[in-house]
Design a protein around this motif. Structure first.
Motif, PDB file in Angstrom:
ATOM      1  N   LEU A 144      -0.981 -37.030 -17.521  1.00  0.00           N
ATOM      2  CA  LEU A 144       0.251 -36.501 -18.114  1.00  0.00           C
ATOM      3  C   LEU A 144       1.338 -36.732 -17.060  1.00  0.00           C
ATOM      4  CD1 LEU A 144      -1.124 -33.118 -19.548  1.00  0.00           C
ATOM      5  CD2 LEU A 144      -0.939 -35.333 -20.698  1.00  0.00           C
ATOM      6  N   VAL A 145       2.190 -37.734 -17.310  1.00  0.00           N
ATOM      7  CA  VAL A 145       3.232 -38.095 -16.344  1.00  0.00           C
ATOM      8  C   VAL A 145       4.585 -37.741 -16.958  1.00  0.00           C
ATOM      9  CG1 VAL A 145       4.194 -39.939 -14.929  1.00  0.00           C
ATOM     10  CG2 VAL A 145       1.802 -40.039 -15.625  1.00  0.00           C
ATOM     11  N   ARG A 146       5.326 -36.849 -16.292  1.00  0.00           N
ATOM     12  CA  ARG A 146       6.593 -36.408 -16.866  1.00  0.00           C
ATOM     13  C   ARG A 146       7.765 -36.886 -16.029  1.00  0.00           C
ATOM     14  NH1 ARG A 146       3.058 -32.279 -18.137  1.00  0.00           N
ATOM     15  NH2 ARG A 146       2.986 -31.836 -20.366  1.00  0.00           N
ATOM     16  N   ASP A 147       8.873 -37.127 -16.716  1.00  0.00           N
ATOM     17  CA  ASP A 147      10.135 -37.444 -16.049  1.00  0.00           C
ATOM     18  C   ASP A 147      11.187 -36.596 -16.762  1.00  0.00           C
ATOM     19  OD1 ASP A 147      12.347 -38.425 -14.854  1.00  0.00           O
ATOM     20  OD2 ASP A 147      12.173 -40.464 -15.607  1.00  0.00           O
TER      21      ASP A 147
ATOM     22  N   GLU B  67      -1.221 -42.532 -27.020  1.00  0.00           N
ATOM     23  CA  GLU B  67      -1.986 -41.553 -26.231  1.00  0.00           C
ATOM     24  C   GLU B  67      -1.364 -41.475 -24.846  1.00  0.00           C
ATOM     25  OE1 GLU B  67      -5.757 -43.514 -26.353  1.00  0.00           O
ATOM     26  OE2 GLU B  67      -5.343 -44.733 -24.582  1.00  0.00           O
ATOM     27  N   PRO B  68      -1.650 -40.415 -24.089  1.00  0.00           N
ATOM     28  CA  PRO B  68      -1.294 -40.439 -22.668  1.00  0.00           C
ATOM     29  C   PRO B  68      -2.119 -41.547 -22.017  1.00  0.00           C
ATOM     30  CG  PRO B  68      -1.946 -38.225 -23.366  1.00  0.00           C
ATOM     31  CD  PRO B  68      -2.309 -39.155 -24.487  1.00  0.00           C
TER      32      PRO B  68
ATOM     33  N   VAL C  48     -11.461 -32.437 -21.652  1.00  0.00           N
ATOM     34  CA  VAL C  48     -11.505 -32.473 -23.114  1.00  0.00           C
ATOM     35  C   VAL C  48     -12.749 -33.228 -23.572  1.00  0.00           C
ATOM     36  CG1 VAL C  48     -10.392 -33.512 -25.137  1.00  0.00           C
ATOM     37  CG2 VAL C  48      -9.006 -32.324 -23.426  1.00  0.00           C
ATOM     38  N   LEU C  49     -13.525 -32.590 -24.441  1.00  0.00           N
ATOM     39  CA  LEU C  49     -14.663 -33.294 -25.039  1.00  0.00           C
ATOM     40  C   LEU C  49     -14.253 -33.768 -26.425  1.00  0.00           C
ATOM     41  CD1 LEU C  49     -17.669 -34.122 -25.276  1.00  0.00           C
ATOM     42  CD2 LEU C  49     -18.095 -31.844 -26.209  1.00  0.00           C
TER      43      LEU C  49
ATOM     44  N   LEU D 287      -2.983 -33.866 -24.865  1.00  0.00           N
ATOM     45  CA  LEU D 287      -1.648 -33.304 -24.656  1.00  0.00           C
ATOM     46  C   LEU D 287      -1.694 -31.778 -24.618  1.00  0.00           C
ATOM     47  CD1 LEU D 287       0.238 -35.785 -26.981  1.00  0.00           C
ATOM     48  CD2 LEU D 287       0.640 -35.539 -24.524  1.00  0.00           C
ATOM     49  N   GLN D 288      -2.696 -31.223 -25.314  1.00  0.00           N
ATOM     50  CA  GLN D 288      -2.796 -29.756 -25.350  1.00  0.00           C
ATOM     51  C   GLN D 288      -3.671 -29.213 -24.219  1.00  0.00           C
ATOM     52  OE1 GLN D 288      -4.286 -29.252 -29.275  1.00  0.00           O
ATOM     53  NE2 GLN D 288      -2.327 -29.772 -30.234  1.00  0.00           N
TER      54      GLN D 288
END
Ligand code: SF4
Length: 352
Positions: A226-229, A249-250, A279-280, A330-331
């Motif tokens: 998860l890369v945020r700017d 997708e990420p 996450v499975l 994402l969650q």
């Protein structure tokens, strides 16, 4: 089989479903493809939204595939959406829906079951069908213990023999409804069954049929970033062929270490990495555990085999065509913040 009893039970007891309120070959095709491997309650809101956006085969054929995938996002088995889109285009080429089972079988994604459903339910033809529910009801009714996979041809012949002329729509739907609501896999309610008087398996329904054990599903591990700017998050679109084709997708890659897996894939150093969750996701062919990391990039990433990388405002991510796996990734952060015990649903997505 007491087909009269089955027909009258179905006409009195059938559940309300949007595709039953108004019937057409197009609506039957859409509903049947959505219902493959997916529960009715899950499908209903997807079907209604799909029909609002693509009310006819013409509207669907004219829509870009990306938009169709957006409407399928979260439903799994994305090859169904691609086939549905291709089928609508084929129907346009043909000048309308085929009027025979053989013609329907020429449409992309339409196999014997779906062709039988469209032919009997929407075209009123005397066409049989056999799905998982019908298999179970027929095997129990006839006390057949063999694996349905091994006696498929015989089950289709049996369904053909039983079909009451001119009533295939209600008969086929009656058998499926019976399998879904009364003759269920684990707790059949024989006392309430309309065909109990002719059923040879009602004393011990759990004995029929006996399915052969399936091969164990292999396990694999991957990393996702998860890369945020600011308000934006980095999203990647998968290639147009292969697993989850064309979906967003990420960025992710096989492996357990983020730099060695996703960092290498994107050709970039990760500056900060913080694990946020695990996450499975269970595909039909694979159990995939994905480790999710928040990260910053020390350079400009390469596409790394993705079709496209894009910085997307977080508020708009939901409108992308996301796979169910992507939604879970994402969650992951939110899930970690509020830990709770829950069953991981089996949500199969197939390679196209
Ligand atoms: S009587 Fe029982 S086993 Fe036979 S079809 Fe009905 S629910 Fe299934």
């Amino acid at each position: 089989m007491d087909t009269d009893a089955l027909l009258s039970w179905y006409r009195q007891s059938r559940r309300t479903m949007p595709w039953r309120e108004e019937v057409s070959p197009y609506r039957t095709l859409v509903s049947e493809l959505m219902l493959q491997q997916t529960r009715v309650e899950t499908v209903i809101p997807y079907f209604e939204r799909f029909m609002r956006s693509f009310p006819t085969e013409v509207a669907l054929a004219e829509a870009p595939l990306e938009r169709v995938l957006e409407h399928w996002s979260g439903l799994g088995y994305y090859s169904r959406a691609r086939n549905l889109h291709a089928a609508a285009r084929k129907v346009m080429e043909l000048g309308g829906f085929p009027k025979t089972v053989a013609g329907l079988l020429e449409l992309p994604g339409v196999g014997p079951y779906t062709a039988g459903a469209i032919a009997s339910i929407a075209l009123g033809l005397d066409a049989p069908l056999v799905d998982g529910n019908v298999e179970r009801v027929l095997c129990r009714h006839d006390a057949r213990a063999e694996d349905p996979v091994r006696i498929k041809k015989e089950l289709w012949e049996r369904a053909t023999t039983l079909l009451p002329k001119g009533q295939a729509s209600d008969f086929n739907q009656g058998l499926m409804e019976l399998g879904a609501t009364i003759c269920t896999p684990s707790s059949p309610r024989c006392l309430f069954c309309p065909i109990r008087s002719t059923c040879r398996g009602h004393d011990a329904p759990e004995r029929y049929p006996q399915k052969a054990p399936r091969a164990a599903v292999p396990e694999a591990r991957a990393c996702a970033l998860l890369v945020r700017d600011g308000e934006k998050i980095l999203m990647a679109r998968r290639p147009l062929s292969g697993l989850l084709a064309g979906l967003w997708e990420p960025p992710m890659a096989n492996g357990e270490e983020p730099q060695a897996s996703v960092g290498t894939r994107l050709g970039v150093q990760l500056r900060v990495q913080r694990p946020v969750g695990e996450v499975l996701h269970v595909f039909t062919h694979l159990r995939l555990t994905t480790l999710v990391f928040e990260a910053e990039l020390a350079g400009t990433p390469e596409t790394g085999g993705y079709l496209e990388l894009r910085w997307v405002p977080e508020a708009e991510v939901d409108s992308l065509a996301l796979s169910t796996l992507a939604r879970k990734l994402l969650q992951a952060h939110a899930a970690k913040a509020k830990p709770r015990k829950r069953r991981v649903p089996r949500d199969p997505e197939l390679p196209s």
